[in-house]
Design a protein around this motif. Structure first.
Motif, PDB file in Angstrom:
ATOM      1  N   HIS A  49       0.826  -1.245   0.104  1.00 46.49           N
ATOM      2  CA  HIS A  49       0.017  -0.129  -0.024  1.00 46.49           C
ATOM      3  C   HIS A  49       1.045   1.467   0.060  1.00 46.49           C
ATOM      4  O   HIS A  49       0.239   2.162  -0.252  1.00 46.49           O
ATOM      5  N   PHE A  50       2.250   1.082   0.158  1.00 48.19           N
ATOM      6  CA  PHE A  50       3.021   2.615   0.263  1.00 48.19           C
ATOM      7  C   PHE A  50       4.375   1.922  -0.521  1.00 48.19           C
ATOM      8  O   PHE A  50       4.793   0.961  -0.248  1.00 48.19           O
ATOM      9  N   ALA A  51       4.639   3.091  -1.032  1.00 47.79           N
ATOM     10  CA  ALA A  51       6.225   2.791  -1.792  1.00 47.79           C
ATOM     11  C   ALA A  51       7.113   2.503  -0.989  1.00 47.79           C
ATOM     12  O   ALA A  51       8.045   1.702  -1.332  1.00 47.79           O
ATOM     13  N   ASP A  52       7.348   3.075   0.157  1.00 45.93           N
ATOM     14  CA  ASP A  52       8.522   2.594   1.136  1.00 45.93           C
ATOM     15  C   ASP A  52       8.062   3.113   2.616  1.00 45.93           C
ATOM     16  O   ASP A  52       7.062   3.726   2.745  1.00 45.93           O
ATOM     17  N   PHE A  53       8.820   2.784   3.700  1.00 42.77           N
ATOM     18  CA  PHE A  53       8.469   3.217   4.967  1.00 42.77           C
ATOM     19  C   PHE A  53       8.075   4.638   5.008  1.00 42.77           C
ATOM     20  O   PHE A  53       7.168   5.296   5.856  1.00 42.77           O
ATOM     21  N   ASP A  54       9.146   5.629   4.449  1.00 43.94           N
ATOM     22  CA  ASP A  54       8.964   6.903   4.755  1.00 43.94           C
ATOM     23  C   ASP A  54       7.590   7.554   3.911  1.00 43.94           C
ATOM     24  O   ASP A  54       6.812   8.362   4.140  1.00 43.94           O
ATOM     25  N   ASP A  55       7.082   6.829   2.736  1.00 43.45           N
ATOM     26  CA  ASP A  55       5.847   7.063   2.412  1.00 43.45           C
ATOM     27  C   ASP A  55       4.768   6.776   3.118  1.00 43.45           C
ATOM     28  O   ASP A  55       3.850   7.702   3.426  1.00 43.45           O
ATOM     29  N   PHE A  56       4.958   5.723   3.750  1.00 46.23           N
ATOM     30  CA  PHE A  56       3.934   5.366   4.826  1.00 46.23           C
ATOM     31  C   PHE A  56       3.736   6.383   6.022  1.00 46.23           C
ATOM     32  O   PHE A  56       2.866   6.879   6.407  1.00 46.23           O
ATOM     33  N   LEU A  57       5.085   6.869   6.525  1.00 44.69           N
ATOM     34  CA  LEU A  57       4.901   7.467   7.624  1.00 44.69           C
ATOM     35  C   LEU A  57       4.359   9.146   7.189  1.00 44.69           C
ATOM     36  O   LEU A  57       3.919   9.889   8.145  1.00 44.69           O
ATOM     37  N   ALA A  58       4.777   9.601   5.956  1.00 45.23           N
ATOM     38  CA  ALA A  58       4.366  10.791   5.670  1.00 45.23           C
ATOM     39  C   ALA A  58       2.664  10.689   5.278  1.00 45.23           C
ATOM     40  O   ALA A  58       1.892  11.547   5.703  1.00 45.23           O
ATOM     41  N   ALA A  59       2.113   9.428   4.767  1.00 49.53           N
ATOM     42  CA  ALA A  59       0.833   9.366   4.929  1.00 49.53           C
ATOM     43  C   ALA A  59       0.025   9.340   6.215  1.00 49.53           C
ATOM     44  O   ALA A  59      -0.755   9.828   6.557  1.00 49.53           O
ATOM     45  N   LEU A  60       1.003   8.721   7.239  1.00 50.34           N
ATOM     46  CA  LEU A  60       0.426   8.853   8.575  1.00 50.34           C
ATOM     47  C   LEU A  60       0.222  10.486   9.201  1.00 50.34           C
ATOM     48  O   LEU A  60      -0.836  10.628   9.792  1.00 50.34           O
ATOM     49  N   VAL A  61       1.150  11.225   8.873  1.00 54.90           N
ATOM     50  CA  VAL A  61       1.525  12.620   9.266  1.00 54.90           C
ATOM     51  C   VAL A  61       0.092  13.276   8.677  1.00 54.90           C
ATOM     52  O   VAL A  61      -0.860  14.051   9.151  1.00 54.90           O
ATOM     53  N   LEU A  62      -0.164  12.956   7.370  1.00 50.88           N
ATOM     54  CA  LEU A  62      -1.160  13.683   6.463  1.00 50.88           C
ATOM     55  C   LEU A  62      -2.533  13.253   7.028  1.00 50.88           C
ATOM     56  O   LEU A  62      -3.439  14.169   7.022  1.00 50.88           O
ATOM     57  N   ASP A  63      -2.637  12.125   7.352  1.00 45.86           N
ATOM     58  CA  ASP A  63      -3.932  11.599   7.678  1.00 45.86           C
ATOM     59  C   ASP A  63      -4.173  12.076   9.283  1.00 45.86           C
ATOM     60  O   ASP A  63      -5.402  12.551   9.499  1.00 45.86           O
ATOM     61  N   ARG A  64      -3.223  12.366  10.168  1.00 43.14           N
ATOM     62  CA  ARG A  64      -3.522  13.212  11.302  1.00 43.14           C
ATOM     63  C   ARG A  64      -3.834  14.503  11.175  1.00 43.14           C
ATOM     64  O   ARG A  64      -4.731  15.303  11.789  1.00 43.14           O
ATOM     65  N   ILE A  65      -2.972  15.245  10.041  1.00 41.38           N
ATOM     66  CA  ILE A  65      -3.622  16.252   9.891  1.00 41.38           C
ATOM     67  C   ILE A  65      -4.884  16.547   9.212  1.00 41.38           C
ATOM     68  O   ILE A  65      -5.743  17.818   9.420  1.00 41.38           O
ATOM     69  N   ALA A  66      -5.368  15.686   8.576  1.00 40.89           N
ATOM     70  CA  ALA A  66      -6.936  15.704   7.838  1.00 40.89           C
ATOM     71  C   ALA A  66      -7.900  15.715   8.928  1.00 40.89           C
ATOM     72  O   ALA A  66      -8.741  16.482   8.872  1.00 40.89           O
ATOM     73  N   ARG A  67      -7.470  15.160  10.190  1.00 42.07           N
ATOM     74  CA  ARG A  67      -8.472  15.170  11.137  1.00 42.07           C
ATOM     75  C   ARG A  67      -8.640  16.462  11.854  1.00 42.07           C
ATOM     76  O   ARG A  67      -9.571  16.567  12.624  1.00 42.07           O
TER      77      ARG A  67
END
Length: 203
Positions: A49-67
């Motif tokens: 689901h993610f290109a690499d672990f940093d891609d996952f972490l960036a998506a995690l941060v952006l998800d938190r921001i969206a909240r």
């Protein structure tokens, strides 16, 4: 640990697992193996689901921001209805933000150069999440100024980040108990008291 279990909404499950690891052990413990072990799934699930672990972490941060959108909507509604006091509404918003995983997410961003570089592609200035939270507060403060509960010359671009910074310092120690509500309210009031109109000033 199960390796072949199908999971619903794997992105959401991986985000929740990462947040639990962050809260329990801090940013240094957050690895792809720690996340997938916590989620109870194979390591390959993350990489599907993610290109690499940093891609996952960036998506995690952006998800938190969206909240933050929900908080922004609540604050706008409070301003439109004249509900509560300005200091009280700000105290509630900052407490809701920083009692969550947000402090740990900020620590994650600060501690990982590659993650910060990736987030800079869409957020070239400030600290992601903190800067976004300041934008939410700025929108609320502007609405309250327009309604007349803040002085016309209230300097919103200064007030909003000052509030976020003060609250972040109060909540930043993960090992300690969260600050008492009165401590948060006292800090908020110290920042906004000079620009509150008479009817909204603390007695």
């Amino acid at each position: 640990m199960p390796t072949g279990t199908a999971i619903r909404d794997p992105r959401r499950q991986l985000f929740a697992a990462a947040e639990r690891v962050l809260l329990r052990s801090g940013p240094t413990a957050l690895t792809s193996r720690a996340v997938t072990d916590e989620a109870g799934c194979a390591k390959g699930v993350l990489h599907r689901h993610f290109a690499d672990f940093d891609d996952f972490l960036a998506a995690l941060v952006l998800d938190r921001i969206a909240r933050l959108d929900d908080q922004a909507a609540d604050l706008r509604a409070a301003a439109d209805a004249g509900r509560g006091t300005v200091a009280g509404n700000l105290t509630d918003a900052l407490t809701a933000l920083f009692e969550s995983v947000a402090v740990a997410v900020v620590g994650l961003v600060v501690s990982r150069d590659d993650l910060r570089a990736r987030l800079r592609r869409t957020r070239p200035t400030g600290v992601p999440l903190l800067t976004d939270a300041a934008d939410v507060l700025a929108g609320y403060l502007t609405a309250e100024r327009d309604r007349g509960r803040l002085a016309p010359d209230a300097d919103i671009p200064v007030l909003a980040p000052t509030l976020v910074g003060a609250a972040h310092l109060l909540f930043a120690d993960r090992a300690a108990a969260p600050p008492a509500p009165e401590a948060v309210r006292k800090a908020v009031t110290a920042v906004v008291a000079p620009v509150l109109r008479a009817g909204d000033r603390p007695g």
